[in-house]
Scaffold this active site. Structure first.
Site, short mmCIF file in Angstrom:
data_model
loop_
_atom_site.label_atom_id
_atom_site.label_comp_id
_atom_site.label_asym_id
_atom_site.label_seq_id
_atom_site.Cartn_x
_atom_site.Cartn_y
_atom_site.Cartn_z
N LYS A 13 0.83 -1.21 0.00
CA LYS A 13 0.00 0.00 0.00
C LYS A 13 0.87 1.26 0.00
O LYS A 13 0.63 2.17 -0.77
CB LYS A 13 -0.89 0.06 1.25
N ARG A 88 -9.45 1.25 8.96
CA ARG A 88 -8.95 -0.09 9.33
C ARG A 88 -10.02 -0.89 10.06
O ARG A 88 -9.79 -2.05 10.38
CB ARG A 88 -7.73 0.06 10.24
N ARG A 127 11.65 -5.11 3.52
CA ARG A 127 11.51 -3.68 3.85
C ARG A 127 12.49 -3.29 4.96
O ARG A 127 13.17 -2.27 4.87
CB ARG A 127 10.06 -3.41 4.30
N ARG A 139 11.19 0.36 11.90
CA ARG A 139 9.97 0.42 12.70
C ARG A 139 9.99 -0.62 13.82
O ARG A 139 10.34 -1.77 13.58
CB ARG A 139 8.76 0.17 11.78
N ARG A 150 -0.25 -7.97 13.96
CA ARG A 150 -0.84 -6.99 13.01
C ARG A 150 -1.68 -7.71 11.97
O ARG A 150 -2.73 -7.24 11.56
CB ARG A 150 0.28 -6.18 12.35
P1 AMP Z 1 0.88 1.13 9.25
O1 AMP Z 1 2.03 2.06 9.00
O2 AMP Z 1 -0.31 1.45 8.39
O3 AMP Z 1 1.29 -0.31 9.17
O4 AMP Z 1 0.42 1.39 10.75
C1 AMP Z 1 1.27 1.17 11.85
C2 AMP Z 1 0.47 1.09 13.12
O5 AMP Z 1 -0.21 2.32 13.35
C3 AMP Z 1 -0.64 0.06 13.12
O6 AMP Z 1 -0.15 -1.23 13.47
C4 AMP Z 1 -1.56 0.61 14.19
O7 AMP Z 1 -1.06 0.38 15.50
C5 AMP Z 1 -1.48 2.10 13.93
N1 AMP Z 1 -2.50 2.52 12.95
C6 AMP Z 1 -2.27 2.99 11.71
N2 AMP Z 1 -3.42 3.29 11.10
C7 AMP Z 1 -4.41 3.00 11.97
C8 AMP Z 1 -5.82 3.06 11.92
N3 AMP Z 1 -6.46 3.48 10.82
N4 AMP Z 1 -6.51 2.66 13.00
C9 AMP Z 1 -5.89 2.23 14.11
N5 AMP Z 1 -4.57 2.13 14.23
C10 AMP Z 1 -3.81 2.50 13.17
#
Ligand code: AMP
Length: 285
Positions: A13, A88, A127, A139, A150
């Site tokens: 994404k 999400r 990554r 990260r 996740r």
């Molecule tokens: P990502 O970079 O999209 O993988 O997001 C990293 C982390 O941020 C996720 O594992 C969640 O803990 C938090 N996070 C990101 N987007 C959301 C969302 N829309 N709702 C809830 N938590 C989020």
């Protein structure tokens, strides 16, 4: 153009969002990035999110909805945006519907990047290795243990959005296992078929497209027209017809050709009922 990219961690994404940003001059709104920035800055939101993120859980809906609502109002999001990592959960999707309605905005598409789960761990490992090579901070949630969590939360809380958007006729699925540039091309073909980007014929025979609406405002970003659409046949055929209405003749031709190819391709593969139905219908005509 306003689109949502949907897919599990490691589905590409973020990569695709960045490429689409370059191509169409719209902004990427990644809740993950925004939350990581909040954590780094030590803001109240960041303090709330830090532990949850490190453990692979989801930050409360009201927090992310608030962040997104504010971000959409900023001037750079006016020409369009790609939501990456948001919504999400179903409540987040409902809140998004409400806030877009309130802001008199519409979503053009929800694009699901479908990938084999077995590939996700190695993608995230790649990554991590690439980030290390670039000297970037890795990260804290990109570990096999947290990734498992996740993924579990994706399955239970985010995957229902596939049904949510499919019911609302917004969902398109693209094979996220293809090479990065192939996925980008497939997304572009889809956006073209949906009429979210406008094809533009140039004198030298090159066909380019611009973001719908933004084109009129002088947006400079343009993209090459893709030749093969990659959406479920029925939906794309419908969308293409819609887009073809009122389009210049050259565009109509291109769209018809694209739909024909797509229907053929889908019929060859044959797994989706929708593709078969369209093929049958066409055969009858
Ligand atoms: P990502 O970079 O999209 O993988 O997001 C990293 C982390 O941020 C996720 O594992 C969640 O803990 C938090 N996070 C990101 N987007 C959301 C969302 N829309 N709702 C809830 N938590 C989020």
């Amino acid at each position: 153009m306003r689109i949502i990219l949907l897919g599990p961690p490691g589905s590409g994404k973020g990569t695709q969002a960045q490429l689409l940003v370059q191509r169409y001059g719209i902004v990427q709104l990644s809740t993950g990035e925004m939350l990581r920035a909040a954590v780094a800055a030590g803001t109240p939101v960041g303090l709330k999110a830090k532990e949850i993120m490190a453990g692979g859980g989801l930050v409360p809906d009201d927090v992310v909805v608030g962040i997104i609502s504010d971000r959409i109002d900023q001037p750079d999001a006016k020409a369009g945006f790609i939501l990456d990592g948001f919504p999400r959960t179903v409540p987040q999707a409902e809140a998004l519907d409400e806030l877009l309605k309130h802001k008199h905005m519409k979503l053009d598409a929800v694009i699901e990047l479908r990938v084999n789960e077995s590939a996700l761990l190695s993608r995230v490992e790649t990554r991590v290795a690439q980030m290390r090579e670039r000297g970037e901070e890795v990260r804290v949630d990109d570990t096999p243990e947290v990734l498992t969590k996740r993924l579990a939360s994706y399955r239970s809380l985010t995957e229902p959005l596939i049904h949510y958007y499919s019911e609302r006729r917004k969902l398109s699925t693209i094979d996220g296992m293809m090479a990065i540039d192939e996925v980008t091309r497939a997304i572009h073909r889809l956006l073209l078929a949906l009429g979210a980007v406008e094809p533009k014929t140039h004198a030298k025979g090159t066909t380019k497209s611009t973001v719908k609406g933004a084109a009129k405002k002088g947006a400079k970003k343009a993209a090459k027209v893709a030749k093969k659409p990659a959406k479920t046949a029925k939906k794309a055929a419908k969308a293409s017809k819609k887009a073809a209405k009122g389009a210049p003749k050259t565009t109509k031709k291109a769209l018809k050709k694209a739909v024909k190819k797509m229907v053929k391709k889908a019929a060859k593969k044959g797994p989706k009922k929708s593709a078969k139905k369209v093929t049958k219908k066409r055969a009858k005509r």
